[in-house]
Design an enzyme around this catalytic site. Structure first.
Site, mmCIF file in Angstrom:
data_model
loop_
_atom_site.group_PDB
_atom_site.id
_atom_site.type_symbol
_atom_site.label_atom_id
_atom_site.label_comp_id
_atom_site.label_asym_id
_atom_site.label_seq_id
_atom_site.Cartn_x
_atom_site.Cartn_y
_atom_site.Cartn_z
ATOM 1 N N CYS A 19 0.809 -1.219 0.000
ATOM 2 C CA CYS A 19 0.000 0.000 0.000
ATOM 3 C C CYS A 19 0.841 1.267 0.000
ATOM 4 O O CYS A 19 0.296 2.366 -0.139
ATOM 5 C CB CYS A 19 -0.942 -0.013 1.205
ATOM 6 S SG CYS A 19 -2.274 -1.231 1.065
ATOM 7 N N THR A 50 -16.390 11.260 1.376
ATOM 8 C CA THR A 50 -15.500 11.265 2.540
ATOM 9 C C THR A 50 -14.302 10.350 2.368
ATOM 10 O O THR A 50 -13.525 10.179 3.311
ATOM 11 C CB THR A 50 -16.267 10.841 3.810
ATOM 12 O OG1 THR A 50 -16.708 9.484 3.684
ATOM 13 C CG2 THR A 50 -17.462 11.750 4.042
ATOM 14 N N GLY A 51 -14.123 9.778 1.179
ATOM 15 C CA GLY A 51 -12.988 8.883 0.971
ATOM 16 C C GLY A 51 -13.033 7.664 1.865
ATOM 17 O O GLY A 51 -12.004 7.215 2.379
ATOM 18 N N ASP A 52 -14.227 7.115 2.061
ATOM 19 C CA ASP A 52 -14.385 5.947 2.937
ATOM 20 C C ASP A 52 -13.787 4.709 2.282
ATOM 21 O O ASP A 52 -13.294 4.737 1.156
ATOM 22 C CB ASP A 52 -15.860 5.734 3.280
ATOM 23 C CG ASP A 52 -16.064 5.258 4.705
ATOM 24 O OD1 ASP A 52 -15.213 4.501 5.202
ATOM 25 O OD2 ASP A 52 -17.066 5.645 5.333
ATOM 26 N N ASP A 53 -13.851 3.577 2.989
ATOM 27 C CA ASP A 53 -13.138 2.378 2.566
ATOM 28 C C ASP A 53 -13.804 1.624 1.430
ATOM 29 O O ASP A 53 -13.143 0.864 0.722
ATOM 30 C CB ASP A 53 -12.956 1.437 3.768
ATOM 31 C CG ASP A 53 -12.071 2.062 4.834
ATOM 32 O OD1 ASP A 53 -10.889 2.303 4.531
ATOM 33 O OD2 ASP A 53 -12.547 2.323 5.943
ATOM 34 N N ASP A 93 -11.552 -3.846 3.519
ATOM 35 C CA ASP A 93 -12.442 -2.722 3.213
ATOM 36 C C ASP A 93 -13.897 -3.048 3.542
ATOM 37 O O ASP A 93 -14.657 -2.179 3.979
ATOM 38 C CB ASP A 93 -12.330 -2.351 1.735
ATOM 39 C CG ASP A 93 -11.031 -1.626 1.409
ATOM 40 O OD1 ASP A 93 -10.377 -1.129 2.343
ATOM 41 O OD2 ASP A 93 -10.679 -1.563 0.223
ATOM 42 N N HIS A 142 -9.737 -11.014 -13.619
ATOM 43 C CA HIS A 142 -9.194 -10.408 -14.836
ATOM 44 C C HIS A 142 -7.679 -10.346 -14.709
ATOM 45 O O HIS A 142 -7.146 -10.072 -13.628
ATOM 46 C CB HIS A 142 -9.757 -8.991 -15.018
ATOM 47 C CG HIS A 142 -9.329 -8.329 -16.284
ATOM 48 N ND1 HIS A 142 -9.715 -8.774 -17.523
ATOM 49 C CD2 HIS A 142 -8.528 -7.249 -16.508
ATOM 50 C CE1 HIS A 142 -9.191 -8.002 -18.460
ATOM 51 N NE2 HIS A 142 -8.464 -7.065 -17.864
ATOM 52 N N ASP A 226 -10.098 1.352 8.112
ATOM 53 C CA ASP A 226 -8.922 0.502 8.228
ATOM 54 C C ASP A 226 -7.678 1.342 7.948
ATOM 55 O O ASP A 226 -7.718 2.361 7.274
ATOM 56 C CB ASP A 226 -9.007 -0.759 7.371
ATOM 57 C CG ASP A 226 -8.966 -0.509 5.877
ATOM 58 O OD1 ASP A 226 -9.160 0.635 5.444
ATOM 59 O OD2 ASP A 226 -8.753 -1.495 5.145
#
Length: 333
Positions: A19, A50-53, A93, A142, A226
């Protein structure tokens, strides 16, 4: 990793690892800002704002679907372990939203003229084993030919809309509990540079956040996230801003994996971690906290734990949410 075709260190085939390869939070926010606004369907419970998971869409009064995708370059040299880590991270997530994963599809990029495909098979086997541990189906996926190896999953899960965990639901007075020790970034960077293996780090990264998610729901929590590529400080700053509060972090209470502080002091700090710190510095009151401690709090985690705005059994309380002040985060040393 030894194979019939030779010995390969997967971390040497990518510019970064795990990450820590995420696009810096400041750059990402500037791009997403142009995509926000306009009409939003009421059934989209969690979107871009809000840029959540993960994204959450209501299907009925008591059922919503959780959708996410996560993939990254090798964080360890062992392909099986990398597969396990990548899928545990993708599943996280869903757990961070209070959900239950149902099905995942593999996302694989592979330099087929550089690395033997038997290594890719081991990566996929590791991912499948962790998905099975989570009782999550795997239904294909994929793959592409790429210059760097990358792996992860797109995961779909379900959640009760009335028991949703989200990063904008924090309330002043909530304690902050952390379910995994920090230091994964510096240990992974040390592994990439030296080849040293850190079993405790691998165990942490392959551990599912399922138990922490269930404990959060049992505690009546409404707010969680997280801790991954933006580090503890990056993710808690986003949570605090989204919730309209300030997060206070008690630095001495934050737990670290063995060897993490030593590795940070020795300079095994990724570029992603330094970018994290540069982003949070203007919105964080560090007091007189030494820079190495700031770097550890900003350390880019891979498959890190949950930060929950509630007390969780067996998890240290590392701070609390308070009424909104001048900073997103205040660190007490």
């Amino acid at each position: 990793m030894s194979t019939e075709t030779g010995t390969y260190r997967l971390t040497q085939y990518a510019h970064g690892g795990g990450c820590a390869c995420k696009i810096p939070p400041g750059e990402l926010e500037s791009v997403l800002a142009g995509l926000l606004g306009g009409p939003v369907d009421d059934d989209l419970l969690v979107g871009l704002e809000t840029g959540d998971d993960a994204a959450v869409v209501r299907l009925s009064a008591d059922l919503a679907v959780v959708a996410t995708a996560d993939f990254f370059t090798p964080v360890v040299d062992d392909p099986y372990d990398w597969g396990r880590i990548a899928v545990a991270n993708a599943l996280s997530d869903v757990y961070a939203m209070g959900g239950r994963p149902l099905v995942g599809v593999n996302l694989l990029a592979w330099p087929r003229d550089v690395l033997p495909f038997e290594l890719a098979k081991e990566v996929l086997r590791g991912g499948l084993d962790v998905a099975r541990e989570a009782h999550c189906h795997v239904g294909g996926g994929h793959s592409i030919d790429d210059a760097e190896p990358k792996y992860g999953m797109a995961v779909t899960g379900v959640v009760d809309p009335d028991r949703l965990l989200r990063n904008d639901a924090g309330v002043a007075g909530d304690p902050l509990s952390l379910s995994k020790r920090l230091g994964l970034g510096v240990l992974n960077n040390r592994h990439k540079q030296t080849g040293e293996v850190f079993p405790d780090a691998i165990a942490a990264m392959t551990a599912l956040n399922q138990v922490a998610s269930q404990a959060a729901l049992a505690a009546g929590a409404r707010c969680a996230t997280d801790i991954t590529g933006f580090g503890l400080l990056g993710h808690v700053a986003k949570l605090a801003r989204a919730s309209g509060v300030t997060a206070v972090i008690d630095a001495p209470a934050v737990p670290y994996l063995d060897g993490a502080r030593e590795s940070a002091t020795a300079g095994y700090v990724s570029g992603g971690t330094r970018r994290n710190l540069a982003w949070v510095r203007p919105r964080t009151d560090f007091g007189s906290l030494p820079e190495v401690e700031q770097l550890l709090l900003a350390d880019a985690q891979t498959s890190g734990g949950l930060l929950v705005a509630a007390e969780l059994p067996g998890c240290p309380v590392i701070g609390e949410l308070v009424e909104r002040a001048a900073y997103d985060v205040v660190v007490r040393g």
